[in-house]
Design a protein around this motif. Structure first.
Motif, PDB file in Angstrom:
ATOM      1  N   LEU A 156      52.483 129.415  52.625  1.00 19.75           N
ATOM      2  CA  LEU A 156      51.687 130.015  51.560  1.00 19.75           C
ATOM      3  C   LEU A 156      50.219 129.672  51.793  1.00 19.75           C
ATOM      4  O   LEU A 156      49.858 128.498  51.908  1.00 19.75           O
ATOM      5  CB  LEU A 156      52.146 129.486  50.201  1.00 19.75           C
ATOM      6  N   ILE A 157      49.390 130.709  51.871  1.00 22.29           N
ATOM      7  CA  ILE A 157      47.958 130.528  52.091  1.00 22.29           C
ATOM      8  C   ILE A 157      47.207 131.273  51.005  1.00 22.29           C
ATOM      9  O   ILE A 157      47.428 132.464  50.796  1.00 22.29           O
ATOM     10  CB  ILE A 157      47.524 131.060  53.470  1.00 22.29           C
ATOM     11  N   GLY A 158      46.343 130.573  50.294  1.00 25.86           N
ATOM     12  CA  GLY A 158      45.494 131.202  49.292  1.00 25.86           C
ATOM     13  C   GLY A 158      44.173 131.607  49.919  1.00 25.86           C
ATOM     14  O   GLY A 158      43.719 130.993  50.887  1.00 25.86           O
ATOM     15  N   SER A 173      44.570 136.274  44.986  1.00 31.35           N
ATOM     16  CA  SER A 173      44.103 135.813  43.682  1.00 31.35           C
ATOM     17  C   SER A 173      44.888 134.570  43.266  1.00 31.35           C
ATOM     18  O   SER A 173      46.021 134.356  43.696  1.00 31.35           O
ATOM     19  CB  SER A 173      44.261 136.904  42.625  1.00 31.35           C
ATOM     20  N   GLN A 174      44.279 133.772  42.408  1.00 28.91           N
ATOM     21  CA  GLN A 174      44.938 132.555  41.947  1.00 28.91           C
ATOM     22  C   GLN A 174      46.188 132.878  41.146  1.00 28.91           C
ATOM     23  O   GLN A 174      47.180 132.165  41.224  1.00 28.91           O
ATOM     24  CB  GLN A 174      43.963 131.721  41.122  1.00 28.91           C
ATOM     25  N   ALA A 180      40.585 124.451  45.696  1.00 29.02           N
ATOM     26  CA  ALA A 180      41.940 124.109  45.274  1.00 29.02           C
ATOM     27  C   ALA A 180      42.271 124.772  43.939  1.00 29.02           C
ATOM     28  O   ALA A 180      41.409 124.956  43.093  1.00 29.02           O
ATOM     29  CB  ALA A 180      42.067 122.592  45.156  1.00 29.02           C
ATOM     30  N   VAL A 181      43.533 125.139  43.787  1.00 22.71           N
ATOM     31  CA  VAL A 181      44.006 125.820  42.589  1.00 22.71           C
ATOM     32  C   VAL A 181      44.945 124.888  41.828  1.00 22.71           C
ATOM     33  O   VAL A 181      45.861 124.332  42.407  1.00 22.71           O
ATOM     34  CB  VAL A 181      44.771 127.105  42.980  1.00 22.71           C
ATOM     35  N   LEU A 182      44.728 124.725  40.536  1.00 23.94           N
ATOM     36  CA  LEU A 182      45.607 123.952  39.652  1.00 23.94           C
ATOM     37  C   LEU A 182      46.074 122.630  40.261  1.00 23.94           C
ATOM     38  O   LEU A 182      47.262 122.416  40.474  1.00 23.94           O
ATOM     39  CB  LEU A 182      46.822 124.803  39.263  1.00 23.94           C
ATOM     40  N   PRO A 183      45.142 121.740  40.553  1.00 26.51           N
ATOM     41  CA  PRO A 183      45.555 120.445  41.112  1.00 26.51           C
ATOM     42  C   PRO A 183      46.491 119.723  40.148  1.00 26.51           C
ATOM     43  O   PRO A 183      46.308 119.758  38.944  1.00 26.51           O
ATOM     44  CB  PRO A 183      44.242 119.694  41.305  1.00 26.51           C
ATOM     45  N   GLY A 184      47.523 119.112  40.692  1.00 31.43           N
ATOM     46  CA  GLY A 184      48.510 118.418  39.881  1.00 31.43           C
ATOM     47  C   GLY A 184      49.686 119.307  39.504  1.00 31.43           C
ATOM     48  O   GLY A 184      50.743 118.816  39.160  1.00 31.43           O
ATOM     49  N   ILE A 185      49.507 120.621  39.572  1.00 29.14           N
ATOM     50  CA  ILE A 185      50.593 121.551  39.244  1.00 29.14           C
ATOM     51  C   ILE A 185      51.110 122.197  40.524  1.00 29.14           C
ATOM     52  O   ILE A 185      52.304 122.238  40.769  1.00 29.14           O
ATOM     53  CB  ILE A 185      50.110 122.624  38.248  1.00 29.14           C
ATOM     54  N   LEU A 186      50.198 122.698  41.327  1.00 34.36           N
ATOM     55  CA  LEU A 186      50.567 123.280  42.621  1.00 34.36           C
ATOM     56  C   LEU A 186      50.292 122.254  43.712  1.00 34.36           C
ATOM     57  O   LEU A 186      49.443 121.386  43.554  1.00 34.36           O
ATOM     58  CB  LEU A 186      49.742 124.542  42.894  1.00 34.36           C
ATOM     59  N   PRO A 187      50.994 122.371  44.848  1.00 31.52           N
ATOM     60  CA  PRO A 187      50.692 121.452  45.957  1.00 31.52           C
ATOM     61  C   PRO A 187      49.330 121.775  46.552  1.00 31.52           C
ATOM     62  O   PRO A 187      48.650 122.705  46.124  1.00 31.52           O
ATOM     63  CB  PRO A 187      51.828 121.742  46.946  1.00 31.52           C
TER      64      PRO A 187
END
Length: 95
Positions: free
Chosen positions: A28-30, A4-5, A35-42
């Motif tokens: 780390l693999i989602g 989960s995100q 993409a999750v939270l671009p700009g916050i997470l890599p």
């Protein structure tokens, strides 16, 4: 792997707080295909899913099922790729 995100974000932040690096200490693999939270997470490594192809195949199977109700069901597996992102360490070549 995070399913989960929310878990993905918490795992990434927990690693930062405890001084661990991604991908240095952990990969780390989602499991979310986007993409999750671009700009916050890599750029998180994640599966890429053939969404259009999956939709076409689902419609084809639905129409086939309507036309052939007594025939047995068919199971279909679709294979997507992996967007490696920046959260998975590259494997070292074997010597």
């Amino acid at each position: 792997m995070c399913a989960s995100q929310d878990a993905l974000t918490r795992t990434y932040l927990a690693c930062q707080i405890t001084g661990h690096t991604i991908p240095g200490d952990f990969s780390l693999i989602g499991l979310e295909p986007e993409a999750v939270l671009p700009g916050i997470l890599p750029d998180i490594a994640r599966p890429t899913l053939p969404v259009t192809e999956t939709g076409h195949r689902a419609v084809d199977r639905m129409l086939w099922r309507i036309a052939n109700p007594p025939l047995p069901y068919e199971q279909i597996m679709l294979q997507g790729g992996l967007h490696e992102g920046t959260t998975v360490r590259k494997a070292l070549p074997l010597a």
